[in-house]
Design a protein around this motif. Sequence first.
Motif, PDB file in Angstrom:
ATOM      1  N   ALA A  73       0.836  -1.202   0.000  1.00 38.77           N
ATOM      2  CA  ALA A  73       0.000   0.000   0.000  1.00 38.77           C
ATOM      3  C   ALA A  73       0.871   1.252   0.000  1.00 38.77           C
ATOM      4  CB  ALA A  73      -0.931   0.000   1.209  1.00 38.77           C
ATOM      5  N   ALA A  74       1.932   1.257   0.800  1.00 39.04           N
ATOM      6  CA  ALA A  74       2.847   2.400   0.833  1.00 39.04           C
ATOM      7  C   ALA A  74       3.561   2.574  -0.506  1.00 39.04           C
ATOM      8  CB  ALA A  74       3.860   2.229   1.953  1.00 39.04           C
ATOM      9  N   GLU A  75       3.981   1.477  -1.108  1.00 40.04           N
ATOM     10  CA  GLU A  75       4.665   1.528  -2.405  1.00 40.04           C
ATOM     11  C   GLU A  75       3.746   2.091  -3.491  1.00 40.04           C
ATOM     12  OE1 GLU A  75       6.105  -1.714  -5.704  1.00 40.04           O
ATOM     13  OE2 GLU A  75       6.342  -2.254  -3.604  1.00 40.04           O
ATOM     14  N   LEU A  76       2.513   1.588  -3.545  1.00 40.05           N
ATOM     15  CA  LEU A  76       1.563   2.065  -4.553  1.00 40.05           C
ATOM     16  C   LEU A  76       1.204   3.536  -4.319  1.00 40.05           C
ATOM     17  CD1 LEU A  76      -0.769  -1.045  -4.839  1.00 40.05           C
ATOM     18  CD2 LEU A  76       0.920  -0.258  -6.503  1.00 40.05           C
ATOM     19  N   SER A  77       1.080   3.923  -3.081  1.00 34.03           N
ATOM     20  CA  SER A  77       0.787   5.311  -2.753  1.00 34.03           C
ATOM     21  C   SER A  77       1.917   6.228  -3.221  1.00 34.03           C
ATOM     22  CB  SER A  77       0.580   5.449  -1.245  1.00 34.03           C
ATOM     23  OG  SER A  77       0.395   6.791  -0.902  1.00 34.03           O
ATOM     24  N   GLN A  78       3.154   5.805  -3.012  1.00 33.50           N
ATOM     25  CA  GLN A  78       4.297   6.607  -3.460  1.00 33.50           C
ATOM     26  C   GLN A  78       4.340   6.709  -4.983  1.00 33.50           C
ATOM     27  OE1 GLN A  78       7.790   5.019  -1.429  1.00 33.50           O
ATOM     28  NE2 GLN A  78       8.385   7.113  -0.996  1.00 33.50           N
ATOM     29  N   LYS A  79       4.064   5.616  -5.675  1.00 38.86           N
ATOM     30  CA  LYS A  79       4.057   5.638  -7.138  1.00 38.86           C
ATOM     31  C   LYS A  79       2.982   6.583  -7.657  1.00 38.86           C
ATOM     32  CE  LYS A  79       5.908   1.063  -8.141  1.00 38.86           C
ATOM     33  NZ  LYS A  79       5.630  -0.255  -8.735  1.00 38.86           N
ATOM     34  N   LEU A  80       1.808   6.526  -7.048  1.00 39.26           N
ATOM     35  CA  LEU A  80       0.715   7.393  -7.453  1.00 39.26           C
ATOM     36  C   LEU A  80       1.069   8.855  -7.218  1.00 39.26           C
ATOM     37  CD1 LEU A  80      -2.182   7.723  -8.473  1.00 39.26           C
ATOM     38  CD2 LEU A  80      -2.951   7.415  -6.117  1.00 39.26           C
ATOM     39  N   ARG A  81       1.632   9.149  -6.057  1.00 37.22           N
ATOM     40  CA  ARG A  81       2.030  10.519  -5.724  1.00 37.22           C
ATOM     41  C   ARG A  81       3.090  11.033  -6.710  1.00 37.22           C
ATOM     42  NH1 ARG A  81       3.899   9.715  -0.630  1.00 37.22           N
ATOM     43  NH2 ARG A  81       1.768   9.398  -0.001  1.00 37.22           N
ATOM     44  N   LYS A  82       4.085  10.187  -7.016  1.00 38.35           N
ATOM     45  CA  LYS A  82       5.149  10.564  -7.949  1.00 38.35           C
ATOM     46  C   LYS A  82       4.576  10.850  -9.336  1.00 38.35           C
ATOM     47  CE  LYS A  82       9.384   8.910 -10.055  1.00 38.35           C
ATOM     48  NZ  LYS A  82      10.175   7.749 -10.412  1.00 38.35           N
ATOM     49  N   THR A  83       3.689   9.985  -9.810  1.00 42.96           N
ATOM     50  CA  THR A  83       3.067  10.168 -11.119  1.00 42.96           C
ATOM     51  C   THR A  83       2.243  11.448 -11.152  1.00 42.96           C
ATOM     52  OG1 THR A  83       2.990   7.779 -11.438  1.00 42.96           O
ATOM     53  CG2 THR A  83       1.543   9.104 -12.818  1.00 42.96           C
ATOM     54  N   PHE A  84       1.503  11.713 -10.086  1.00 41.28           N
ATOM     55  CA  PHE A  84       0.692  12.921 -10.013  1.00 41.28           C
ATOM     56  C   PHE A  84       1.563  14.167 -10.138  1.00 41.28           C
ATOM     57  CE2 PHE A  84      -0.950  16.378  -7.360  1.00 41.28           C
ATOM     58  CZ  PHE A  84      -2.146  16.634  -8.002  1.00 41.28           C
ATOM     59  N   TYR A  85       2.637  14.240  -9.367  1.00 37.25           N
ATOM     60  CA  TYR A  85       3.483  15.431  -9.399  1.00 37.25           C
ATOM     61  C   TYR A  85       4.257  15.561 -10.709  1.00 37.25           C
ATOM     62  CZ  TYR A  85       2.255  16.613  -4.674  1.00 37.25           C
ATOM     63  OH  TYR A  85       1.553  16.978  -3.564  1.00 37.25           O
ATOM     64  N   GLU A  86       4.624  14.433 -11.322  1.00 36.37           N
ATOM     65  CA  GLU A  86       5.262  14.495 -12.636  1.00 36.37           C
ATOM     66  C   GLU A  86       4.295  15.074 -13.666  1.00 36.37           C
ATOM     67  OE1 GLU A  86       6.563  10.500 -13.353  1.00 36.37           O
ATOM     68  OE2 GLU A  86       8.413  10.771 -12.203  1.00 36.37           O
ATOM     69  N   LYS A  87       3.051  14.672 -13.587  1.00 28.29           N
ATOM     70  CA  LYS A  87       2.027  15.174 -14.506  1.00 28.29           C
ATOM     71  C   LYS A  87       1.804  16.668 -14.293  1.00 28.29           C
ATOM     72  CE  LYS A  87      -1.394  14.496 -17.433  1.00 28.29           C
ATOM     73  NZ  LYS A  87      -1.149  14.266 -18.839  1.00 28.29           N
ATOM     74  N   ILE A  88       1.750  17.107 -13.049  1.00 28.59           N
ATOM     75  CA  ILE A  88       1.566  18.525 -12.739  1.00 28.59           C
ATOM     76  C   ILE A  88       2.739  19.343 -13.279  1.00 28.59           C
ATOM     77  CG2 ILE A  88       1.538  20.191 -10.829  1.00 28.59           C
ATOM     78  CD1 ILE A  88      -1.094  18.846 -11.125  1.00 28.59           C
ATOM     79  N   GLU A  89       3.959  18.856 -13.099  1.00 26.44           N
ATOM     80  CA  GLU A  89       5.135  19.585 -13.565  1.00 26.44           C
ATOM     81  C   GLU A  89       5.193  19.637 -15.088  1.00 26.44           C
ATOM     82  OE1 GLU A  89       8.523  17.815 -11.730  1.00 26.44           O
ATOM     83  OE2 GLU A  89       7.909  18.437  -9.725  1.00 26.44           O
ATOM     84  N   ALA A  90       4.732  18.572 -15.753  1.00 26.91           N
ATOM     85  CA  ALA A  90       4.786  18.512 -17.213  1.00 26.91           C
ATOM     86  C   ALA A  90       3.749  19.434 -17.846  1.00 26.91           C
ATOM     87  CB  ALA A  90       4.564  17.083 -17.692  1.00 26.91           C
ATOM     88  N   GLU A  91       2.575  19.526 -17.257  1.00 27.41           N
ATOM     89  CA  GLU A  91       1.489  20.334 -17.812  1.00 27.41           C
ATOM     90  C   GLU A  91       0.792  21.113 -16.694  1.00 27.41           C
ATOM     91  OE1 GLU A  91      -1.121  17.768 -19.972  1.00 27.41           O
ATOM     92  OE2 GLU A  91       0.530  16.599 -20.763  1.00 27.41           O
ATOM     93  N   PRO A  92       1.451  22.096 -16.117  1.00 24.91           N
ATOM     94  CA  PRO A  92       0.870  22.775 -14.955  1.00 24.91           C
ATOM     95  C   PRO A  92      -0.432  23.500 -15.234  1.00 24.91           C
ATOM     96  CG  PRO A  92       2.882  23.875 -15.678  1.00 24.91           C
ATOM     97  CD  PRO A  92       2.742  22.623 -16.492  1.00 24.91           C
ATOM     98  N   PHE A  93      -0.572  24.160 -16.374  1.00 26.07           N
ATOM     99  CA  PHE A  93      -1.786  24.928 -16.640  1.00 26.07           C
ATOM    100  C   PHE A  93      -2.970  24.013 -16.900  1.00 26.07           C
ATOM    101  CE2 PHE A  93      -4.645  27.420 -19.388  1.00 26.07           C
ATOM    102  CZ  PHE A  93      -4.968  28.421 -18.499  1.00 26.07           C
TER     103      PHE A  93
END
Length: 65
Positions: free
Chosen positions: A40-60
């Motif tokens: 659960a901790a591993e999947l949560s970290q992967k999800l969080r990382k993917t979310f922030y990568e997406k935000i940084e790639a397309e912030p607007f």
Amino acid sequence: MNDVLANLLEDAFGKESSKGGNVVLTAGEVNRLLYIGYKAAELSQKLRKTFYEKIEAEPFQAMQA
């Protein structure tokens, strides 16, 4: 995954702890709890990382959605 972990914890601790007694777990139960907790901790970290990568790639675009 978190639901599975919560159910395992309820099953392991819910019955005995309500009586105020000690809780004894088998090695198999401990291994299952640890495995699910770490997964659960591993999947949560992967999800969080993917979310922030997406935000940084397309912030607007992310802000509009």
